[in-house]
Scaffold this motif. Sequence first.
Motif, PDB file in Angstrom:
ATOM      1  N   SER A  65      23.317  97.073 103.180  1.00  0.00           N
ATOM      2  CA  SER A  65      22.995  97.876 102.002  1.00  0.00           C
ATOM      3  C   SER A  65      24.233  98.003 101.120  1.00  0.00           C
ATOM      4  O   SER A  65      25.364  97.793 101.562  1.00  0.00           O
ATOM      5  N   PHE A  66      23.996  98.348  99.864  1.00  0.00           N
ATOM      6  CA  PHE A  66      25.088  98.519  98.912  1.00  0.00           C
ATOM      7  C   PHE A  66      25.956  99.699  99.336  1.00  0.00           C
ATOM      8  O   PHE A  66      25.455 100.786  99.587  1.00  0.00           O
ATOM      9  N   GLY A  67      27.251  99.470  99.410  1.00  0.00           N
ATOM     10  CA  GLY A  67      28.168 100.518  99.842  1.00  0.00           C
ATOM     11  C   GLY A  67      29.035 101.076  98.729  1.00  0.00           C
ATOM     12  O   GLY A  67      29.942 101.862  98.979  1.00  0.00           O
ATOM     13  N   GLY A  68      28.740 100.684  97.503  1.00  0.00           N
ATOM     14  CA  GLY A  68      29.521 101.158  96.364  1.00  0.00           C
ATOM     15  C   GLY A  68      29.108 102.554  95.941  1.00  0.00           C
ATOM     16  O   GLY A  68      28.284 103.200  96.590  1.00  0.00           O
ATOM     17  N   PRO A  69      29.666 103.007  94.842  1.00  0.00           N
ATOM     18  CA  PRO A  69      29.380 104.358  94.350  1.00  0.00           C
ATOM     19  C   PRO A  69      27.895 104.574  94.046  1.00  0.00           C
ATOM     20  O   PRO A  69      27.217 103.675  93.553  1.00  0.00           O
ATOM     21  N   ASP A  70      27.422 105.767  94.338  1.00  0.00           N
ATOM     22  CA  ASP A  70      26.010 106.098  94.113  1.00  0.00           C
ATOM     23  C   ASP A  70      25.605 105.967  92.648  1.00  0.00           C
ATOM     24  O   ASP A  70      24.470 105.603  92.354  1.00  0.00           O
ATOM     25  N   ASN A  71      26.537 106.229  91.730  1.00  0.00           N
ATOM     26  CA  ASN A  71      26.177 106.195  90.307  1.00  0.00           C
ATOM     27  C   ASN A  71      25.912 104.784  89.773  1.00  0.00           C
ATOM     28  O   ASN A  71      25.368 104.632  88.688  1.00  0.00           O
ATOM     29  N   ILE A  72      26.273 103.749  90.531  1.00  0.00           N
ATOM     30  CA  ILE A  72      25.944 102.388  90.085  1.00  0.00           C
ATOM     31  C   ILE A  72      24.942 101.696  91.013  1.00  0.00           C
ATOM     32  O   ILE A  72      24.564 100.550  90.767  1.00  0.00           O
ATOM     33  N   LYS A  73      24.489 102.410  92.029  1.00  0.00           N
ATOM     34  CA  LYS A  73      23.556 101.809  92.982  1.00  0.00           C
ATOM     35  C   LYS A  73      22.273 101.329  92.298  1.00  0.00           C
ATOM     36  O   LYS A  73      21.759 100.259  92.609  1.00  0.00           O
ATOM     37  N   ILE A  74      21.749 102.090  91.343  1.00  0.00           N
ATOM     38  CA  ILE A  74      20.522 101.691  90.650  1.00  0.00           C
ATOM     39  C   ILE A  74      20.733 100.386  89.885  1.00  0.00           C
ATOM     40  O   ILE A  74      19.867  99.523  89.855  1.00  0.00           O
ATOM     41  N   TYR A  75      21.906 100.212  89.286  1.00  0.00           N
ATOM     42  CA  TYR A  75      22.207  98.984  88.553  1.00  0.00           C
ATOM     43  C   TYR A  75      22.297  97.800  89.508  1.00  0.00           C
ATOM     44  O   TYR A  75      21.808  96.698  89.217  1.00  0.00           O
ATOM     45  N   TYR A  76      22.934  98.032  90.655  1.00  0.00           N
ATOM     46  CA  TYR A  76      23.010  96.998  91.681  1.00  0.00           C
ATOM     47  C   TYR A  76      21.604  96.619  92.140  1.00  0.00           C
ATOM     48  O   TYR A  76      21.289  95.429  92.272  1.00  0.00           O
ATOM     49  N   THR A  77      20.754  97.594  92.380  1.00  0.00           N
ATOM     50  CA  THR A  77      19.403  97.346  92.867  1.00  0.00           C
ATOM     51  C   THR A  77      18.595  96.534  91.862  1.00  0.00           C
ATOM     52  O   THR A  77      17.919  95.565  92.226  1.00  0.00           O
ATOM     53  N   VAL A  78      18.675  96.887  90.589  1.00  0.00           N
ATOM     54  CA  VAL A  78      17.974  96.132  89.539  1.00  0.00           C
ATOM     55  C   VAL A  78      18.517  94.701  89.494  1.00  0.00           C
ATOM     56  O   VAL A  78      17.752  93.729  89.406  1.00  0.00           O
ATOM     57  N   PHE A  79      19.828  94.563  89.564  1.00  0.00           N
ATOM     58  CA  PHE A  79      20.458  93.238  89.564  1.00  0.00           C
ATOM     59  C   PHE A  79      20.004  92.431  90.776  1.00  0.00           C
ATOM     60  O   PHE A  79      19.698  91.233  90.669  1.00  0.00           O
ATOM     61  N   LEU A  80      19.948  93.068  91.943  1.00  0.00           N
ATOM     62  CA  LEU A  80      19.512  92.395  93.159  1.00  0.00           C
ATOM     63  C   LEU A  80      18.065  91.918  93.041  1.00  0.00           C
ATOM     64  O   LEU A  80      17.738  90.791  93.430  1.00  0.00           O
ATOM     65  N   ILE A  81      17.195  92.751  92.484  1.00  0.00           N
ATOM     66  CA  ILE A  81      15.797  92.353  92.288  1.00  0.00           C
ATOM     67  C   ILE A  81      15.720  91.159  91.335  1.00  0.00           C
ATOM     68  O   ILE A  81      14.953  90.217  91.567  1.00  0.00           O
ATOM     69  N   PHE A  82      16.533  91.173  90.277  1.00  0.00           N
ATOM     70  CA  PHE A  82      16.605  90.033  89.355  1.00  0.00           C
ATOM     71  C   PHE A  82      17.039  88.774  90.106  1.00  0.00           C
ATOM     72  O   PHE A  82      16.442  87.702  89.958  1.00  0.00           O
ATOM     73  N   HIS A  83      18.067  88.899  90.939  1.00  0.00           N
ATOM     74  CA  HIS A  83      18.556  87.759  91.723  1.00  0.00           C
ATOM     75  C   HIS A  83      17.480  87.240  92.677  1.00  0.00           C
ATOM     76  O   HIS A  83      17.261  86.023  92.772  1.00  0.00           O
ATOM     77  N   ILE A  84      16.807  88.132  93.372  1.00  0.00           N
ATOM     78  CA  ILE A  84      15.763  87.721  94.313  1.00  0.00           C
ATOM     79  C   ILE A  84      14.630  87.006  93.578  1.00  0.00           C
ATOM     80  O   ILE A  84      14.112  85.994  94.061  1.00  0.00           O
ATOM     81  N   THR A  85      14.266  87.503  92.416  1.00  0.00           N
ATOM     82  CA  THR A  85      13.226  86.865  91.611  1.00  0.00           C
ATOM     83  C   THR A  85      13.667  85.467  91.178  1.00  0.00           C
ATOM     84  O   THR A  85      12.896  84.497  91.273  1.00  0.00           O
TER      85      THR A  85
END
Length: 153
Positions: A65-85
Amino acid sequence: MSLPILPTISTSFIILSAITMAIGWRQIKQKRIDAHKKTMTLAAIFALIFFIIYESRTVFIGNTSFGGPDNIKIYYTVFLIFHITLATSGAVLGLISIITGYKNKLKVHRKLGPITCIVWFFTAITGVAVYLLLYVFYKGGETTSLIKAILGF
């Protein structure tokens, strides 16, 4: 800083896949058809090795799972979904491109090939970015195997 071995190896294979695909694209522009076929086959093999390592790790060891700051986790998640797609689309396009190339369905192959390459390049770039975000820029979060998540052991 120590990097995790399997994600580092699998990411290396996706980079090799993108590099060989770029070489293959150039070869076909130069009308070097036999070299193009061999190079693109190698690119597909590199992508398959990546997939085998990634899926094996996911099932038996787990995803990190993403271990970075909570305030950027949503951006990471959106980016990850884009990458998976992108990765899923790239894999499907890659299979169709390989099949149409080997079956000499060149009208479809010539139209689909450049699209496949572009999607795969972006897949590789975003995949490296995911790797950097998970293991280089931030310390990875919890890793749980699919088997453990599903079966509880």
